[in-house]
Design a protein around this motif. Structure first.
Motif, mmCIF file in Angstrom:
data_model
loop_
_atom_site.group_PDB
_atom_site.id
_atom_site.type_symbol
_atom_site.label_atom_id
_atom_site.label_comp_id
_atom_site.label_asym_id
_atom_site.label_seq_id
_atom_site.Cartn_x
_atom_site.Cartn_y
_atom_site.Cartn_z
ATOM 1 N N UNK A 220 -34.247 15.163 -9.291
ATOM 2 C CA UNK A 220 -34.137 15.779 -10.619
ATOM 3 C C UNK A 220 -35.447 16.500 -10.933
ATOM 4 N N UNK A 221 -35.401 17.840 -11.097
ATOM 5 C CA UNK A 221 -34.201 18.675 -11.041
ATOM 6 C C UNK A 221 -33.875 19.119 -9.614
ATOM 7 N N UNK A 222 -32.646 19.574 -9.447
ATOM 8 C CA UNK A 222 -32.233 20.243 -8.218
ATOM 9 C C UNK A 222 -31.990 21.705 -8.569
ATOM 10 N N UNK A 223 -32.629 22.585 -7.821
ATOM 11 C CA UNK A 223 -32.608 24.026 -8.094
ATOM 12 C C UNK A 223 -31.953 24.734 -6.922
ATOM 13 N N UNK A 224 -31.170 25.756 -7.218
ATOM 14 C CA UNK A 224 -30.458 26.503 -6.183
ATOM 15 C C UNK A 224 -30.918 27.955 -6.178
ATOM 16 N N UNK A 248 -34.376 38.817 -7.032
ATOM 17 C CA UNK A 248 -35.258 39.097 -8.171
ATOM 18 C C UNK A 248 -36.696 39.138 -7.674
ATOM 19 N N UNK A 249 -37.392 40.222 -7.943
ATOM 20 C CA UNK A 249 -38.758 40.365 -7.428
ATOM 21 C C UNK A 249 -39.708 39.336 -8.026
ATOM 22 N N UNK A 250 -39.317 38.726 -9.123
ATOM 23 C CA UNK A 250 -40.154 37.709 -9.751
ATOM 24 C C UNK A 250 -39.616 36.296 -9.525
ATOM 25 N N UNK A 251 -38.756 36.130 -8.515
ATOM 26 C CA UNK A 251 -38.101 34.841 -8.308
ATOM 27 C C UNK A 251 -39.113 33.726 -8.055
ATOM 28 N N UNK A 252 -40.115 33.967 -7.211
ATOM 29 C CA UNK A 252 -41.086 32.915 -6.897
ATOM 30 C C UNK A 252 -41.818 32.474 -8.156
ATOM 31 N N UNK A 253 -42.292 33.425 -8.912
ATOM 32 C CA UNK A 253 -43.035 33.095 -10.128
ATOM 33 C C UNK A 253 -42.150 32.360 -11.127
ATOM 34 N N UNK A 254 -40.889 32.780 -11.236
ATOM 35 C CA UNK A 254 -39.979 32.144 -12.180
ATOM 36 C C UNK A 254 -39.696 30.694 -11.787
ATOM 37 N N UNK A 255 -39.517 30.455 -10.486
ATOM 38 C CA UNK A 255 -39.239 29.094 -10.021
ATOM 39 C C UNK A 255 -40.466 28.200 -10.205
ATOM 40 N N UNK A 256 -41.628 28.712 -9.876
ATOM 41 C CA UNK A 256 -42.838 27.915 -10.042
ATOM 42 C C UNK A 256 -43.092 27.602 -11.512
ATOM 43 N N UNK A 257 -42.792 28.555 -12.385
ATOM 44 C CA UNK A 257 -42.959 28.311 -13.819
ATOM 45 C C UNK A 257 -41.977 27.261 -14.322
ATOM 46 N N UNK A 258 -40.754 27.306 -13.807
ATOM 47 C CA UNK A 258 -39.714 26.368 -14.260
ATOM 48 C C UNK A 258 -39.942 24.963 -13.748
ATOM 49 N N UNK A 262 -44.136 24.332 -8.790
ATOM 50 C CA UNK A 262 -43.399 24.259 -7.529
ATOM 51 C C UNK A 262 -42.661 22.942 -7.386
ATOM 52 N N UNK A 263 -41.787 22.872 -6.387
ATOM 53 C CA UNK A 263 -40.950 21.690 -6.191
ATOM 54 C C UNK A 263 -41.575 20.755 -5.160
ATOM 55 N N UNK A 264 -41.166 19.501 -5.214
ATOM 56 C CA UNK A 264 -41.634 18.527 -4.226
ATOM 57 C C UNK A 264 -41.074 18.835 -2.839
ATOM 58 N N UNK A 265 -39.806 19.266 -2.803
ATOM 59 C CA UNK A 265 -39.145 19.579 -1.535
ATOM 60 C C UNK A 265 -38.400 20.904 -1.690
ATOM 61 N N UNK A 266 -38.644 21.830 -0.778
ATOM 62 C CA UNK A 266 -37.863 23.059 -0.701
ATOM 63 C C UNK A 266 -37.152 23.069 0.646
ATOM 64 N N UNK A 267 -35.834 23.254 0.626
ATOM 65 C CA UNK A 267 -35.021 23.189 1.840
ATOM 66 C C UNK A 267 -34.385 24.547 2.069
ATOM 67 N N UNK A 268 -34.763 25.215 3.151
ATOM 68 C CA UNK A 268 -34.251 26.556 3.469
ATOM 69 C C UNK A 268 -33.144 26.458 4.494
ATOM 70 N N UNK A 269 -31.976 27.031 4.156
ATOM 71 C CA UNK A 269 -30.831 26.999 5.059
ATOM 72 C C UNK A 269 -30.119 28.349 5.110
ATOM 73 N N UNK A 279 -39.165 29.779 0.335
ATOM 74 C CA UNK A 279 -39.135 28.318 0.186
ATOM 75 C C UNK A 279 -40.542 27.737 0.254
ATOM 76 N N UNK A 280 -41.352 28.247 1.158
ATOM 77 C CA UNK A 280 -42.725 27.753 1.280
ATOM 78 C C UNK A 280 -43.533 28.082 0.032
ATOM 79 N N UNK A 281 -43.312 29.268 -0.503
ATOM 80 C CA UNK A 281 -44.071 29.701 -1.679
ATOM 81 C C UNK A 281 -43.726 28.909 -2.938
ATOM 82 N N UNK A 282 -42.528 28.352 -2.993
ATOM 83 C CA UNK A 282 -42.141 27.609 -4.199
ATOM 84 C C UNK A 282 -42.340 26.100 -4.032
ATOM 85 N N UNK A 283 -42.942 25.686 -2.919
ATOM 86 C CA UNK A 283 -43.261 24.274 -2.699
ATOM 87 C C UNK A 283 -44.625 23.978 -3.320
#
Length: 376
Positions: A220-224, A248-258, A262-269, A279-283
């Protein structure tokens, strides 16, 4: 015996596949199972990006090859030395056979089985033989030891997990690849713990299973994250708290802000080097990035080495969800049967074998999550 199977003769055929028809439906000879092998009447086979990556040449394999690696069916006959399966048993096929004796198998890492990996690259079964041939006697290669886009298959006993007979085949088939790989990436490779934050990048059949796996772990939370809005909508329905469009060109910044940095675990598939870099940038600092996506072997990523050190980052690969099939597949099936792993919601539809090339187009375009070929 004679079987009908989908055969790939040449990789890299142009799209649309509905017109170029890279997979031809052929009548082939299936030989009897040898020592340690089993003949299975295939009842359902899922269409996966790993199939598509052979068709388009991203994962080079020897041709001609009978494709299909994610399936469930009924045991019809067993070869010498097989004592724990009998005709009538229901089974799920696993696309990496494990010998049980090599170094990785002895360490409890059967996904890295050395003889199994060598057999898969060569297009043989685990024992080194091929059991498929054309009428002229020429051999046809096996796909990942399974070749399940056919009404029957001969596979190694080491490629099978017995399941209860009341599990619908179209659902059971998904456990052989999508579920083991996706859920396992969260449970086994990442080791997601309750209350941790998780982002899943790439929402195909495997990615959405990783999302379900993170939820089962109590994240918690889980982000997609994905480039297609309809997949993001499905992720929200399945329990993702937030979704972000990767274009979205600002996706990394938006995810890190939210996520507070950054997240504890980012899983790229997604199977894309750009997706892995995202995925690495938002970890977060001290976090773990897991990749289970298979990009073309020529693709490379760029990482800042200093940050890997000073932020104590972890970057891990995940193959078949770092699973032990005989242990994990029954566990995941129990979760499914108790409603905690709603794999059935990822099923986009069923189709006959003759429609497989059109289904490849739907998969390549991102229109479908998991399509299943039924053999009734």
């Amino acid at each position: 015996m004679q079987i009908r199977a989908a055969v790939l003769n040449t990789m890299g055929t142009s799209r649309p596949y509905a017109d170029s028809r890279p997979l031809t439906i052929e009548t082939l000879e299936l030989h009897e199972p040898g020592d340690g092998e089993v003949r299975v009447a295939v009842r359902a086979a899922g269409l996966c990006h790993s199939d598509l990556s052979v068709v388009n040449g991203d994962r080079p394999r020897p041709t001609p090859m009978a494709l299909g690696h994610e399936a469930a069916g009924v045991v019809e006959a067993v070869g010498h030395g097989v004592h724990d399966l009998a005709p009538g048993d229901h089974v799920v096929m696993v696309f990496v056979p494990s010998c049980g004796h090599c170094g990785p198998c002895a360490e409890g890492r059967p996904a890295l089985c050395e003889p199994g990996g060598a057999a898969n690259v060569a297009g043989t079964l685990l024992g080194g033989d091929r059991r498929i041939a054309r009428a002229d006697g020429s051999t046809v290669n096996h796909h990942l030891g399974v070749s399940a886009f056919a009404d029957h298959a001969v596979v190694s006993r080491r490629s099978l997990v017995k399941i209860d007979r009341d599990v619908p085949f179209e659902h059971a088939a998904l456990f052989g690849c999508a579920v083991l790989t996706g859920v396992g990436a969260a449970v086994n490779t990442a080791g997601v713990v309750p209350g941790s934050s998780v982002a899943v990048v790439g929402l195909g059949g495997v990615g959405l299973n990783a999302l379900l796996g993170a939820l089962v772990c109590g994240a918690e939370p889980v982000i997609a994250v994905d480039a297609l809005d309809h997949k993001l909508a499905l992720a929200r329905e399945l329990g993702a708290r937030d979704t972000f469009n990767a274009t979205d060109e600002n996706a990394v910044e938006a995810i890190r802000a939210a996520t507070g940095g950054g997240v504890d675990y980012a899983i790229e598939l997604a199977g894309s080097e750009r997706a892995l870099e995202l995925a690495y940038q938002i970890t977060r600092r001290g976090g773990t990035t897991v990749t289970g996506g298979l990009a073309h072997p020529d693709r490379h990523i760029r990482l800042q080495q200093a940050g890997l050190v000073t932020e104590e980052r972890t970057l891990k690969g995940s193959y078949v969800g770092s699973c032990i099939p005989g242990r994990d597949l029954p566990r995941y099936l129990r979760l499914f049967r108790h409603g905690r792993l709603p794999v059935d919601r990822l099923l986009s539809g069923t189709l006959p074998l003759d429609d497989i090339n059109t289904a490849l187009d739907r998969l390549a375009d991102g229109e479908a999550i998991r399509q299943v070929i039924r053999f009734d």
